[in-house]
Design a protein around this motif. Structure first.
Motif, PDB file in Angstrom:
ATOM      1  N   LYS A 181      26.246 -77.834 -12.815  1.00 52.45           N
ATOM      2  CA  LYS A 181      26.691 -76.502 -13.241  1.00 52.45           C
ATOM      3  C   LYS A 181      27.991 -76.116 -12.551  1.00 52.45           C
ATOM      4  CE  LYS A 181      22.193 -74.835 -14.477  1.00 52.45           C
ATOM      5  NZ  LYS A 181      20.991 -74.558 -13.696  1.00 52.45           N
ATOM      6  N   ARG A 182      28.060 -76.448 -11.261  1.00 56.32           N
ATOM      7  CA  ARG A 182      29.262 -76.102 -10.497  1.00 56.32           C
ATOM      8  C   ARG A 182      30.477 -76.818 -11.085  1.00 56.32           C
ATOM      9  NH1 ARG A 182      28.317 -78.533  -5.722  1.00 56.32           N
ATOM     10  NH2 ARG A 182      30.194 -79.721  -5.961  1.00 56.32           N
ATOM     11  N   ASP A 192      22.510 -78.350  -9.892  1.00 53.48           N
ATOM     12  CA  ASP A 192      23.400 -77.315  -9.349  1.00 53.48           C
ATOM     13  C   ASP A 192      24.824 -77.844  -9.306  1.00 53.48           C
ATOM     14  OD1 ASP A 192      21.400 -75.496  -9.080  1.00 53.48           O
ATOM     15  OD2 ASP A 192      20.891 -76.116  -7.032  1.00 53.48           O
ATOM     16  N   GLU A 193      24.928 -79.113  -8.906  1.00 54.96           N
ATOM     17  CA  GLU A 193      26.265 -79.722  -8.882  1.00 54.96           C
ATOM     18  C   GLU A 193      26.826 -79.777 -10.305  1.00 54.96           C
ATOM     19  OE1 GLU A 193      26.826 -83.656  -7.108  1.00 54.96           O
ATOM     20  OE2 GLU A 193      28.556 -83.947  -8.425  1.00 54.96           O
ATOM     21  N   ASP A 202      34.557 -76.290 -10.919  1.00 55.61           N
ATOM     22  CA  ASP A 202      34.708 -76.660  -9.519  1.00 55.61           C
ATOM     23  C   ASP A 202      34.410 -78.144  -9.259  1.00 55.61           C
ATOM     24  OD1 ASP A 202      35.185 -76.353  -6.837  1.00 55.61           O
ATOM     25  OD2 ASP A 202      33.175 -75.598  -6.383  1.00 55.61           O
ATOM     26  N   ASN A 236      31.583 -75.716 -14.584  1.00 50.73           N
ATOM     27  CA  ASN A 236      32.239 -74.410 -14.566  1.00 50.73           C
ATOM     28  C   ASN A 236      33.575 -74.412 -13.832  1.00 50.73           C
ATOM     29  OD1 ASN A 236      30.482 -72.880 -16.195  1.00 50.73           O
ATOM     30  ND2 ASN A 236      28.977 -72.889 -14.542  1.00 50.73           N
TER      31      ASN A 236
END
Lengths: 329, 123
Positions: free
Chosen positions: A286-287, A283-284, A292, A290
């Motif tokens: 992907k964040r 999840d990190e 962030d 993208n």
């Protein structure tokens, strides 16, 4: 028709070849199967071109952005020899970007379009470069382990099917062997040094381990496209296989120095000969990819500034006959 | 955390400028680069550069292909100027490897010399 099996165009697995001329596709696949390279003037499936552009372009962006976290350490490198070596490494990375942009251009995308897509955030680069290099030890860990990861990836891809990319990668791998040695030398120097130096390199390793585990990307064994991309020799090894290869080569070398890795589950299963590890936080990943992450905005800002200020050079090189006008005063 | 990049921390460049983009300049021609290690040696093909003219091609070739080892001389040649065979004609070279009579290793005389000498001694 093609191969020895019926190909169902509605099967999502075959989406990549939908609409291609079967005879041309067969000749193309036979060329690859025979171990020959595909060259720019050859016929190729639309999605072969598309995937390669995406891959080579991202690789080029990674080289040019990857020069930034390390580049900030040039002025602060401890000692003249290390400063010279770091400058040479960073220069190599920018050179590698040039080789790769040239290879991607042969597939029909202009260099300016690639740079524009980088700056606008449309096109990605290796996620690891969105993290800061906080100390000198970070630059050592990057030079050793990120370059080691890159070499695993690039050696695999240099056996791929697209001629211009393979040729660029062969040269890149040859040059990166110095980066790896240089990085290892720096890490060993710190790890065998004073208590403070050891603590510094351990700290850097702890911070960089999660991005390093992210480096090869999420598990792609289930991906519906992997099979065809592997047959086309666009993708040469699965992300998990490359991660395993990296762990196998470098974890023992890290442990050898008495350093630890921040993953209690990390060990090699003696039966399967595979490394076991805690699944990285995707999840990190992907964040951050993208936009962030801690450094995304500044990396792109620096790149944009370089392009903005270098714009006149781009104009000047295509108009060599424009002459210098002497200012009045 | 404060940025470690002096362009951000000190020069304070603009962090966001969505309007900026480069104009397309078209695809520059390809030049083949040939590198000579020392005077008298053959020039070796080492790769390509894309450049708008031979002078720029030479500059790029120098930056790209002379960062390691020795260089005596560098050539850049526009790829379009190269007269080459076609890959679909590759079969015309097919039987060349079969021509063993052109290969020095296919001439083995030592066995015969040895036998001849032994024969003479026995006489």
């Amino acid at each position: 028709m093609y191969g020895n099996a019926y190909i169902d165009p509605n099967d999502p697995k075959n989406k990549l070849i939908a609409g291609e001329d079967p005879a041309k596709l067969q000749a193309f696949e036979e060329t690859i199967l025979a171990g020959k390279k595909i060259e720019p003037q050859d016929w190729m499936p639309v999605n072969y071109r598309k995937q390669l552009v995406r891959m080579i372009e991202q690789h080029a962006h990674s080289e040019i952005i990857g020069a930034l976290p390390e580049g900030t350490w040039i002025t602060r490198a401890p000692g003249f020899r290390r400063k010279l070596a770091l400058m040479a490494k960073v220069q190599d990375e920018v050179g590698h970007a040039q080789l790769l942009y040239a290879a991607a251009e042969t597939l029909g995308k202009s260099r300016e379009d690639m740079i524009n897509d980088l700056i606008s955030g449309k096109s990605k680069y290796s996620n690891v470069f969105n993290y800061p290099a906080k100390t000198w030890a970070d630059s050592a860990v990057i030079a050793w382990l990120i370059d080691a990861g890159a070499i695993v990836n690039q050696l695999a891809n240099s056996k791929g099917s697209y001629g211009p990319y393979c040729r660029a990668l062969e040269r890149i791998c040859y040059e990166e062997s110095f980066h790896l040695k240089y990085g290892h030398d720096n890490v060993v120097h710190l790890a065998t040094g004073t208590k403070k130096q050891r603590a510094m390199v351990q700290d850097a390793l702890n911070r960089w381990w999660p991005p390093i585990m992210h480096f090869f990307g999420p598990s792609d064994k289930e991906s519906v496209h992997t099979e065809i991309l592997m047959r086309w020799k666009v993708k040469m090894a699965s992300n998990d296989d490359m991660r395993q290869q990296f762990l196998d080569m470098y974890v023992p070398k890290i442990w050898d120095l008495g350093l630890t890795l921040p993953d209690k589950k990390l060990r090699k299963n003696p039966e399967t000969k595979k490394w076991m590890y805690t699944e990285p936080d995707w999840d990190e990943f992907k964040r951050v990819i993208n936009g962030d992450g801690p450094c995304n905005a500044e990396r792109l800002a620096v790149r944009r500034m370089a392009e903005q200020r270098g714009r006149w050079v781009r104009k000047a090189i295509v108009n060599p006959k424009d002459s210098y006008v002497k200012p009045f005063a | 955390m404060k940025s470690l990049d002096p362009r951000i921390a000190r020069a304070k460049i603009e962090l966001d400028n969505p309007d900026f983009s480069l104009e397309n300049q078209g695809h520059f021609p390809t030049y083949e680069v040939f590198h000579q290690k020392k005077r008298g040696a053959q020039h070796q093909h080492v790769g390509i550069v894309h450049a708008p003219n031979p002078e720029m091609a030479m500059l790029y070739a120098k930056e790209q292909y002379t960062r390691r080892g020795k260089t005596a001389n560098l050539w850049v040649v526009a790829s379009s100027e190269i007269f080459a065979t076609e890959y679909f004609d590759e079969d015309m070279f097919e039987n060349t490897p079969d021509k063993k009579h052109r290969d020095p290793t296919s001439y083995k005389v030592m066995d015969k010399i040895k036998a001849f000498k032994e024969n003479q001694q026995n006489q």
